[in-house]
Motif scaffolding. Structure first.
Motif, PDB file in Angstrom:
ATOM      1  N   HIS A 151     -11.477  20.484  17.918  1.00 24.64           N
ATOM      2  CA  HIS A 151     -10.586  19.524  17.272  1.00 24.64           C
ATOM      3  C   HIS A 151     -11.365  18.278  16.849  1.00 24.64           C
ATOM      4  O   HIS A 151     -11.118  17.713  15.777  1.00 24.64           O
ATOM      5  CB  HIS A 151      -9.438  19.136  18.207  1.00 24.64           C
ATOM      6  CG  HIS A 151      -8.363  20.161  18.317  1.00 24.64           C
ATOM      7  ND1 HIS A 151      -8.512  21.306  19.058  1.00 24.64           N
ATOM      8  CD2 HIS A 151      -7.116  20.231  17.764  1.00 24.64           C
ATOM      9  CE1 HIS A 151      -7.406  22.033  18.965  1.00 24.64           C
ATOM     10  NE2 HIS A 151      -6.546  21.411  18.193  1.00 24.64           N
ATOM     11  N   TYR A 155     -11.646  16.916  13.100  1.00 28.28           N
ATOM     12  CA  TYR A 155     -11.126  15.582  12.799  1.00 28.28           C
ATOM     13  C   TYR A 155     -12.186  14.683  12.173  1.00 28.28           C
ATOM     14  O   TYR A 155     -11.942  14.049  11.144  1.00 28.28           O
ATOM     15  CB  TYR A 155     -10.569  14.916  14.063  1.00 28.28           C
ATOM     16  CG  TYR A 155     -10.038  13.529  13.765  1.00 28.28           C
ATOM     17  CD1 TYR A 155      -8.803  13.366  13.168  1.00 28.28           C
ATOM     18  CD2 TYR A 155     -10.799  12.399  14.050  1.00 28.28           C
ATOM     19  CE1 TYR A 155      -8.321  12.116  12.858  1.00 28.28           C
ATOM     20  CE2 TYR A 155     -10.326  11.144  13.744  1.00 28.28           C
ATOM     21  CZ  TYR A 155      -9.082  10.994  13.144  1.00 28.28           C
ATOM     22  OH  TYR A 155      -8.622   9.749  12.821  1.00 28.28           O
ATOM     23  N   ASP A 218      -4.490  22.499  13.255  1.00 22.40           N
ATOM     24  CA  ASP A 218      -3.860  21.470  14.091  1.00 22.40           C
ATOM     25  C   ASP A 218      -4.175  20.070  13.567  1.00 22.40           C
ATOM     26  O   ASP A 218      -3.296  19.215  13.451  1.00 22.40           O
ATOM     27  CB  ASP A 218      -4.348  21.596  15.533  1.00 22.40           C
ATOM     28  CG  ASP A 218      -3.788  22.802  16.261  1.00 22.40           C
ATOM     29  OD1 ASP A 218      -2.829  23.415  15.751  1.00 22.40           O
ATOM     30  OD2 ASP A 218      -4.332  23.136  17.338  1.00 22.40           O
ATOM     31  N   THR A 221      -2.750  19.304   9.802  1.00 25.76           N
ATOM     32  CA  THR A 221      -1.298  19.152   9.700  1.00 25.76           C
ATOM     33  C   THR A 221      -0.780  17.932  10.438  1.00 25.76           C
ATOM     34  O   THR A 221       0.380  17.543  10.259  1.00 25.76           O
ATOM     35  CB  THR A 221      -0.580  20.406  10.241  1.00 25.76           C
ATOM     36  OG1 THR A 221      -0.984  20.647  11.598  1.00 25.76           O
ATOM     37  CG2 THR A 221      -0.915  21.630   9.393  1.00 25.76           C
ATOM     38  N   ASP A 222      -1.614  17.313  11.254  1.00 26.21           N
ATOM     39  CA  ASP A 222      -1.187  16.123  12.008  1.00 26.21           C
ATOM     40  C   ASP A 222      -2.198  14.996  11.842  1.00 26.21           C
ATOM     41  O   ASP A 222      -2.365  14.164  12.731  1.00 26.21           O
ATOM     42  CB  ASP A 222      -1.021  16.490  13.493  1.00 26.21           C
ATOM     43  CG  ASP A 222      -0.259  15.424  14.269  1.00 26.21           C
ATOM     44  OD1 ASP A 222       0.641  14.796  13.695  1.00 26.21           O
ATOM     45  OD2 ASP A 222      -0.586  15.211  15.451  1.00 26.21           O
TER      46      ASP A 222
END
Length: 315
Positions: A151, A155, A218, A221-222
Motif C-alpha cells: 500500500h 500510495y 485500495d 479508490t480511497d
C-alpha cells in the motif's frame, strides 16, 4: 498464489531497490535552496526594527498564496512521512539508505519554499507558522502511515506524481519567474521520486500480482493528498480545483492513468480470480472518476462564466 509477508517482500525486492537507488543517485542533480531565493528583497520585521507583514506587500494573487501555503504545509509534514516510510520500508541496508536519501531531498522543498515566501513577503509569516504548528502536531493520516508495504508503494507513487503536478501548476499561477523556477526544480525532484516508486511497484506486480493489484485498487479508490489534516484543507483544495491547480481531471489524466498504463494494469494476464476482481474494481472506479471529473468541469465552467459576467457588469 501465496501472499508474501513483509520480510519476504523486502528480501525479494531488495535487488530492485538497490538498482533503482543507484539509478536515482546517478540522475539526481545537486541543488541548493539558497540559490533560488531573491535575498536582496529581504528586510527586517518589527521584532528587529522593521515592519511586520501586511497584504499589500505580497505580489502573489489570493490563488497563488493559497496554493503555495497548501504545498508548503504538505512538505512540512516530512517527519510523519519519514516515520511511515521507515516503518514500512525498514531502515536496514539499502532500504534505510533510500529512506534517508529521500527524506533529505524532500526536506529541501520546505526550506526553499518557506525562504521564498518569507523573504518576498508573499504570505503572512505569523499565520504560516501557526498553521505549520497545528498541522505538524496533528500529523498525517495517509496509507503510508500504518498500512502495509505494498500500500505504501502504491500510495507514494501516486502522491509524488500528484505533488509534481501541483507544484508545477502553482509555479505558473504565481506569475513570478523566481517562484516558477523554484517550483520547477522542486517538481523535478518529485518526478524522480515517483519514477523510483513506480519502478518498485512494477517489480512488486511481477513478484506478487494479486497482492499488488489489491494494494493499488485500495489506494486509488480511497486516495487523499497527505495535507488532508491541515487547517482549511478542504476549502483550499476546492479553490485549487476551481482554478486548475489540481482537480479531478488532472488527478485522473495526469496522475492515475499514466501510472496504471505504465504498470499495464489492464493488459496483464497474470492475475488469479481474486486479482481480476480487484482489477475490475479499479476499472469501475476509473470510469466513475471520469464521469465525476466531467460533471465537475461542467459545473466549474458555469460558475466561472457567471463570475465573469458579474465582473463585467460591475466594471
Amino acid at each position: 498464489m501465496r501472499n508474501l509477508d513483509h520480510t519476504e517482500l523486502l528480501t525479494e525486492l531488495e535487488e530492485t531497490l538497490e538498482q533503482n537507488l543507484n539509478r536515482h543517485l546517478s540522475m539526481a542533480k545537486e541543488w541548493h535552496p539558497h540559490d533560488y531565493i531573491p535575498w536582496d528583497e529581504g528586510r527586517n520585521f518589527a521584532a528587529m526594527g522593521g515592519d511586520d507583514w501586511d497584504e499589500s506587500q505580497s505580489r502573489l494573487s489570493d490563488l497563488a498564496r493559497t496554493a503555495m501555503i497548501t504545498n508548503l504545509l504538505t512538505e512540512d509534514n516530512l517527519p510523519s512521512y519519514h516515520r511511515g516510510l521507515a516503518d514500512n520500508f525498514s531502515l536496514d541496508g539499502a532500504w534505510g539508505t533510500w529512506v534517508g536519501r529521500w527524506t533529505a531531498e524532500e526536506n529541501r522543498h520546505g526550506i526553499v519554499m518557506r525562504d521564498y515566501l518569507v523573504v518576498t513577503r508573499a504570505v503572512d509569516p505569523v499565520e504560516l507558522e501557526r498553521a505549520r504548528m497545528q498541522h505538524m502536531t496533528t500529523g498525517v493520516d495517509a496509507p503510508m502511515d500504518g498500512a502495509n508495504f505494498l500500500h505504501s508503494v502504491a500510495y507514494v507513487t501516486l502522491q509524488e506524481l500528484a505533488t509534481r503536478v501541483s507544484h508545477r501548476n502553482t509555479g505558473l499561477a504565481c506569475g513570478d519567474e523566481v517562484a516558477d523556477r523554484m517550483l520547477a526544480r522542486v517538481a523535478a525532484d518529485e518526478n524522480l521520486h515517483m519514477i523510483f516508486y513506480r519502478n518498485l511497484g512494477a517489480a512488486a506486480l511481477d513478484l506478487t500480482p494479486d497482492q499488488m493489484v489489491r494494494a493499488i485498487a485500495d489506494v486509488a479508490t480511497d486516495f487523499a493528498m497527505p495535507g488532508l489534516n491541515m487547517p482549511n484543507f478542504r476549502k483550499n483544495a476546492m479553490a485549487l480545483a476551481k482554478y486548475g491547480i489540481y482537480d479531478l481531471r488532472q488527478h485522473l489524466d495526469e496522475v492515475l492513468m499514466p501510472v496504471l498504463r505504465k504498470w499495464q494494469i489492464f493488459e496483464r494476464n497474470d492475475f488469479s480470480g481474486e486479482g481480476e476482481k480487484d482489477r475490475d474494481r479499479l476499472a469501475v472506479f476509473v470510469d466513475e472518476l471520469a464521469a465525476k471529473a466531467t460533471k465537475f468541469e461542467e459545473s466549474r465552467d458555469r460558475l466561472l462564466a457567471r463570475e465573469a459576467a458579474r465582473a463585467e457588469l460591475v466594471s
